[in-house]
Write an enzyme that holds these catalytic residues in place. Sequence first.
Site, short mmCIF file in Angstrom:
data_model
loop_
_atom_site.label_atom_id
_atom_site.label_comp_id
_atom_site.label_asym_id
_atom_site.label_seq_id
_atom_site.Cartn_x
_atom_site.Cartn_y
_atom_site.Cartn_z
N GLU A 178 1.67 0.16 -4.91
CA GLU A 178 1.17 1.41 -5.47
C GLU A 178 2.33 2.42 -5.55
OE1 GLU A 178 -3.31 2.12 -3.99
OE2 GLU A 178 -1.86 1.98 -2.36
N ASP A 209 0.84 -1.18 0.00
CA ASP A 209 0.00 0.00 0.00
C ASP A 209 0.89 1.25 0.00
OD1 ASP A 209 -2.81 1.08 0.45
OD2 ASP A 209 -1.76 1.98 2.15
#
Length: 643
Positions: free
Chosen positions: A360, A329
């Site tokens: 990400e 994340d």
Amino acid sequence: MTETQAAALPVYAKHDLGAVWQADRTAFRLWAPTASAVTLHRYAAGSDDEPGAADLGRTAMAKDRHGTWLAVLDGNLAGQYYQYELTFPDGSATVTADPYAKAAGINGQRSMVIDLAAAAPPDWDNDRRPALAPHAQAIWETHVSDFSADPHSGVPKAWRGKFLAFTLEDTTLDGDGVHPTCLNYLKSLGVTHVQLQPIFEFATVDQRTGGYNWGYDPLNYNVPEGAYSTDPWHGEVRVRECRAMIAALHRAGLGVVMDVVYNHTYTADNWMERTVPGYWLRRWPDGSLTNGSGCGCDLASERTMVRRYLVDSCVYWAREYHVDGFRFDLMALHDVDTMNAIRAALDALPGGEQILLYGEPWQGGATRMPRRAVSANKQALDKLHPRIGIFCDNTRDAIKGSVFDGAAPGYVNGRPDCGYALLHALSAWRDGAGGFCPQNPRQVVQYVSAHDNFTLWDKLKCTAGRTKKYVVPDEDLLAQNRMAAGIYLTCQGLPFLLSGEEFARTRNGDSNPYRGPAKLNALDWTRAARLSDLVAYYRGLLAIRRAYPELSGQGGAEPCILSLPGWLIGFVPERPGESRPGRLAVYYNPEQTCQVVALPAGSWQTLSDGTTAAAQPFGPVRRDTITLAPVSVTILRAVAGEK
């Protein structure tokens, strides 16, 4: 704490932090170099509210090497709970759970001593990661609760929304024996990996009373979430049931990817900061916390002991839970050196080079890294290990439009000029046109939907201005849905989809229901049965990708672009090591009308006509030209023996 002060703290290099259990003794070791005293508190239960709760005594810990404190207690302590009390030179004191804990009691407030071997499901020692060919890999993202919470899922009520729901192999819709659900459904879909939204313990669901959250509020990084177990009061249960889930997915031939949130903690008042105040979180020069995570408590991955924590945590999950991959994340909040260190540590495990690692390549706000540190974002792909990948928002937005504007169209739903971008997406942006330079196609995760933002179906509804009835399966939007899938599943890279995308999953236009309600987030297995034709199309596309490795970019070959009129796109995926034209031809038609296009030389049969897809060809043999259906992806295979 300044960077200079942080760098001056002693570094502990061994891997025995936390409570290390043995049958005749347990060693408790905590890294707390700025503390002046540490006391170990032990309990019979994870909270004072439980039957039999008792204080088992306190033990002063001894200052040991490299900033650690140590207490070794005789006897079999498995199942006992504990906390640390720390005192600092300024007279302040705090009580904390163990940042290095491997198990915990209710709501994670007390850590637990665990015998990991005793917390294993049957035959755990024989569990093995499935061997999954790189070119065939495709990832399906889900949430433990969403997977089985639907009362029509065929899962017994006691196991709905739990780890154990994944262990049931033959569930069907309302038990009808016809329409598969849950793991039974996944076994035939054609994906190779299940990415689970956070399964480590998070803070905002009260395990005593229930609740719902996506889980991006970390509490105990090395402890499975208690709300997903059938008994959150006894710490060994969640460990056993989490492992049982993973073993069941492995038996089904599926890998397991953990969504990990090492970029921040739920609160600045976390176990790490309680043990070494000022060390674990990033701060601005004035002492205020950075907020690149949107949560006001970014972990300083570039600091030595923080980096070691992240590396050790990933290795722990891979070794003790047999996890097959990690999705990071807000990976751009981590530095390149930390990500490369994690990759190297995983590679050192048996079979570790097969463990997936991607994230990400962006952050949620401004953070502060030392000048020497490089953010692990898209622009750093050339510095990241070639087996660390990134989600490609360029492809995502070109296909369906911006995720930040529901009305904004993309190539499949009203802006065919986005095809310019897709010409670069075909080869996973390796030409540098996106402002980043992947070293190989597998560094690029190609997708159109994930848990964040609108589901693909809701995005298509918003762009079309049909937000009154999200559940209605409009035929033209189903065509757009099929086309979106057909594009990213024929682009080079690693394909990824949100669970339920393949049956037009809707959350009624809510783009961020991270706190629930659970019913809104749950997979609708009745809808999966109702839209089985769409599911079958995805299944066919995934089968094509497995059968034809050239679609993945294996070997690094570039697609050969065909000359077509208007906004049509056509290409022949090259086959590694071969100079002749490929055996596939792929066409994208974003227009609302049929389009007639020329075929490459030879004879061709259909694998996808935009409505049906299969790895084996169907329909008549075609030469010279073909008529493309409106809003469709057509895939053709050269007739065997022809060049």
